[in-house]
Design an enzyme around this catalytic site. Structure first.
Site, PDB file in Angstrom:
ATOM      1  N   THR A 144       0.820  -1.219   0.000  1.00 32.13           N
ATOM      2  CA  THR A 144       0.000   0.000   0.000  1.00 32.13           C
ATOM      3  C   THR A 144       0.848   1.260   0.000  1.00 32.13           C
ATOM      4  O   THR A 144       0.423   2.294  -0.520  1.00 32.13           O
ATOM      5  CB  THR A 144      -0.983   0.025   1.187  1.00 32.13           C
ATOM      6  OG1 THR A 144      -0.274   0.163   2.424  1.00 32.13           O
ATOM      7  CG2 THR A 144      -1.834  -1.236   1.227  1.00 32.13           C
TER       8      THR A 144
ATOM      9  N   LEU B 295      -2.789   4.802  -0.679  1.00 31.73           N
ATOM     10  CA  LEU B 295      -4.220   4.493  -0.719  1.00 31.73           C
ATOM     11  C   LEU B 295      -4.394   3.019  -0.342  1.00 31.73           C
ATOM     12  O   LEU B 295      -4.555   2.144  -1.192  1.00 31.73           O
ATOM     13  CB  LEU B 295      -4.778   4.803  -2.102  1.00 31.73           C
ATOM     14  CG  LEU B 295      -6.266   5.115  -2.188  1.00 31.73           C
ATOM     15  CD1 LEU B 295      -6.688   6.161  -1.150  1.00 31.73           C
ATOM     16  CD2 LEU B 295      -6.622   5.597  -3.580  1.00 31.73           C
ATOM     17  N   HIS B 296      -4.388   2.774   0.972  1.00 34.21           N
ATOM     18  CA  HIS B 296      -4.307   1.412   1.493  1.00 34.21           C
ATOM     19  C   HIS B 296      -5.474   0.520   1.051  1.00 34.21           C
ATOM     20  O   HIS B 296      -5.290  -0.483   0.379  1.00 34.21           O
ATOM     21  CB  HIS B 296      -4.278   1.438   3.027  1.00 34.21           C
ATOM     22  CG  HIS B 296      -3.234   2.318   3.621  1.00 34.21           C
ATOM     23  ND1 HIS B 296      -1.901   1.972   3.676  1.00 34.21           N
ATOM     24  CD2 HIS B 296      -3.322   3.539   4.224  1.00 34.21           C
ATOM     25  CE1 HIS B 296      -1.214   2.927   4.273  1.00 34.21           C
ATOM     26  NE2 HIS B 296      -2.057   3.888   4.613  1.00 34.21           N
ATOM     27  N   ASP B 297      -6.675   0.867   1.492  1.00 34.55           N
ATOM     28  CA  ASP B 297      -7.801  -0.061   1.405  1.00 34.55           C
ATOM     29  C   ASP B 297      -8.234  -0.402  -0.018  1.00 34.55           C
ATOM     30  O   ASP B 297      -8.633  -1.548  -0.275  1.00 34.55           O
ATOM     31  CB  ASP B 297      -8.983   0.480   2.210  1.00 34.55           C
ATOM     32  CG  ASP B 297      -8.678   0.578   3.700  1.00 34.55           C
ATOM     33  OD1 ASP B 297      -7.743  -0.107   4.159  1.00 34.55           O
ATOM     34  OD2 ASP B 297      -9.365   1.340   4.397  1.00 34.55           O
TER      35      ASP B 297
ATOM     36  N   CYS C  97      -6.538  -1.197  -2.394  1.00 29.83           N
ATOM     37  CA  CYS C  97      -5.714  -2.292  -2.926  1.00 29.83           C
ATOM     38  C   CYS C  97      -6.450  -3.628  -2.835  1.00 29.83           C
ATOM     39  O   CYS C  97      -6.261  -4.502  -3.692  1.00 29.83           O
ATOM     40  CB  CYS C  97      -4.390  -2.371  -2.183  1.00 29.83           C
ATOM     41  SG  CYS C  97      -3.231  -1.040  -2.584  1.00 29.83           S
TER      42      CYS C  97
END
Length: 311
Positions: free
Chosen positions: A192, A239-241, A243
């Site tokens: 991420t 932009l972690h989530d 992914c």
């Protein structure tokens, strides 16, 4: 045929954008969205799920709130990242519909029972609701195709030196998920932090010009501010989530490996650490597909393409 799935999340700017991406993708059938405590308190994350689904004109998707605290500790929130509301920045609509009259675990169990095929569970917050589902409904494990989580890392933390936030909030729950025997796919900080959104990307999203793309750009404007701190060394904001959703849609843009993962639940310095057996030292069979790298440009292109869906 669209992939049946549920989302358990704690919106949170990047959770909200993960929802936007999922609901713009005909390859996915979102059967329910449940709220977990994490980025903000449980009543705020539930409200944020309802606000986002109102924005996206999807009152048909059942929603339920989950556990009010982690399994064995007090709740930690990330209001320093996501603001007082959990989705500070844009002006979002007030919810036009109510959540189901049941808990997150009850809603997830109902969806699993009623589904004719196994359901993919995407969890972008702490794993509390998922762990409670697994513990209370062992008879439904076979109905879960996989659990795709945002959390953890191979070698760094973003909340403690060795721990990523989602895992640190409820390490006991995360350990239950990893050791459940159900296939886990992990989007940790290793990937991420490479899925960074740059200022030029935000302007690209804004120029798409529909109400949803404008809201996403405004969410990212706020999210970017926290990540400008020099300690991170970022050019943009990770932009972690999203992914998790992007992997379901385009796994070919990610580099992955299969490894055993466990969670340290008690360590003095390492509580919440995801311990990855990279060199197969334990003899344990791999239980997790770990994302390690992503084609950043392809990731941004996917987001832009799907944001145009809302025109």
């Amino acid at each position: 045929m669209a992939l049946p799935m549920m989302i358990d999340c704690d919106p949170g700017h990047d959770d909200a954008i993960a929802m936007v991406l999922a609901l713009a993708s005909p390859e996915l059938e979102v059967k329910a969205v449940t709220a977990s405590a994490g980025n903000q308190t449980p009543e705020k994350t539930l409200r944020n799920v309802l606000r986002m689904l109102t924005l996206l004109n999807r009152p048909d998707i059942p929603v339920a709130g989950g556990a009010w605290k982690p399994l064995m500790r007090d709740l930690i929130i990330a209001d320093n990242v996501h603001g007082e509301s959990g989705l500070d920045g844009p002006s979002l609509p007030e919810p036009t519909f109510a959540p189901q009259n049941c808990t997150a675990v009850e809603l997830m169990a109902r969806v699993l029972r009623e589904s004719q095929e196994p359901v993919t569970l995407v969890a972008t917050g702490p794993q509390t609701n998922v762990a409670l589902l697994l513990a209370s409904h062992p008879e439904l494990h076979a109905k879960i195709a996989r659990i795709v989580i945002m959390g953890g890392a191979m070698g760094l933390g973003n909340w403690q030196p060795a721990a990523e936030f989602n895992i640190f909030v409820d390490p006991q729950a995360a350990e239950m998920v990893f050791q459940s025997g159900i296939p886990v796919v992990m989007a940790g900080l290793d990937v991420t932090h490479k899925a960074q959104i740059l200022p030029a990307d935000i302007e690209r999203f804004r120029q798409i010009g529909n109400p949803v793309s404008t809201i996403v750009a405004e969410l990212l404007d706020f999210f970017m501010a926290y990540h400008k701190d020099e300690k991170w060394g970022f050019d943009g904001a990770p932009l972690h989530d999203p992914c998790t959703i992007a992997w379901l849609l385009k796994p070919e843009i990610f580099t992955t490996i299969e490894r055993w993962v466990g969670v340290e639940t008690e360590g003095k310095y390492t509580q919440g650490m995801t311990v990855v057996d990279y060199y197969h030292l334990t003899g344990n069979r791999p239980n997790t597909t770990l994302m390690l790298d992503v084609d950043r440009e392809a990731f941004v292109d996917l987001l832009a393409q799907r944001l145009a869906f809302y025109a």
